[in-house]
Design a protein around this motif. Structure first.
Motif, mmCIF file in Angstrom:
data_model
loop_
_atom_site.group_PDB
_atom_site.id
_atom_site.type_symbol
_atom_site.label_atom_id
_atom_site.label_comp_id
_atom_site.label_asym_id
_atom_site.label_seq_id
_atom_site.Cartn_x
_atom_site.Cartn_y
_atom_site.Cartn_z
ATOM 1 N N LEU A 1 -42.527 -51.586 -9.726
ATOM 2 C CA LEU A 1 -42.998 -51.083 -8.820
ATOM 3 C C LEU A 1 -41.936 -49.791 -8.110
ATOM 4 O O LEU A 1 -42.385 -49.305 -7.000
ATOM 5 N N ASP A 2 -41.026 -49.816 -8.940
ATOM 6 C CA ASP A 2 -40.155 -48.225 -8.816
ATOM 7 C C ASP A 2 -41.108 -47.251 -8.797
ATOM 8 O O ASP A 2 -41.896 -46.765 -9.789
ATOM 9 N N PRO A 3 -41.029 -46.246 -7.617
ATOM 10 C CA PRO A 3 -41.664 -45.026 -7.591
ATOM 11 C C PRO A 3 -41.696 -44.049 -8.943
ATOM 12 O O PRO A 3 -42.366 -43.339 -8.732
ATOM 13 N N MET A 4 -40.380 -44.024 -9.365
ATOM 14 C CA MET A 4 -40.151 -43.286 -10.417
ATOM 15 C C MET A 4 -41.041 -43.560 -11.808
ATOM 16 O O MET A 4 -41.534 -42.784 -12.591
ATOM 17 N N VAL A 5 -41.454 -44.967 -11.805
ATOM 18 C CA VAL A 5 -42.063 -45.555 -12.871
ATOM 19 C C VAL A 5 -43.559 -45.120 -12.466
ATOM 20 O O VAL A 5 -44.474 -45.019 -13.379
ATOM 21 N N THR A 6 -43.934 -45.683 -11.185
ATOM 22 C CA THR A 6 -45.412 -45.356 -10.771
ATOM 23 C C THR A 6 -46.066 -43.975 -10.847
ATOM 24 O O THR A 6 -46.992 -43.790 -11.141
#
Length: 174
Positions: free
Chosen positions: A149-154
């Protein structure tokens, strides 16, 4: 002038006496601090047992053992360590990257505040593994879902690689 010097010395002496009278002397300290009794050892055991039961009830993997040197029961819990790795999409401009970093830190703060993550941080080098987060969740699936769910991951700037990791409850970093 002599009067003020005398007054100042008197106030200092009174303050010193007040401070010393408030301190506990060794003979006044609680015996439990100096000599653990069977009762305090039993309370500690009950505490470890109750923690273990709660963790098991909540779905965590745990085991315990007795440390031969100290005689203490050590409770081990399975955590999940997420390696945040350099992702395939690193083409963001500085403004976008800065915005993602802010959202990334907010996500990690939320994970910590809600009790899902215990520690996070970047590595001090510019390698493919950018940082870690240790998730305090009952299953790897939950840790993986939260990490993704981390924005860096998405955004694809980072990817996640998660592994089970065991640590003793109650021990801190030194």
């Amino acid at each position: 002038m002599c009067y003020f010097s005398f007054f100042r010395k008197s106030v200092c002496i009174l303050c010193l006496v007040a401070i010393l009278s408030c301190q506990k002397r060794p003979e006044q300290q609680d015996n439990k601090e100096l000599n653990p009794t069977i009762e305090t050892v039993a309370q500690k055991k009950v505490s470890i047992d109750s923690i273990k039961k709660k963790l098991v009830k909540d779905g965590f993997q745990v085991f315990d053992y007795v440390d031969e040197e100290s005689g203490d029961t050590i409770l081990m819990q399975q955590y999940f360590i997420a390696f945040l790795k350099r992702g395939p999409n690193r083409s963001q401009n500085k403004k976008e990257a800065d915005s993602l970093q802010k959202l990334h830190l907010e996500h990690l703060g939320k994970m910590y505040k809600e009790g899902y993550a215990d520690i996070s941080g970047p590595f001090g080098e510019d390698g493919d593994i950018r940082g870690i987060t240790i998730y305090n969740t009952p299953t790897q699936q939950i840790a993986d879902s939260l990490a993704n769910l981390d924005p860096m991951v998405t955004s694809g700037r980072l990817t996640i690689e998660i592994h089970p990791w065991w640590a003793a409850k109650g021990f801190s970093l030194r």
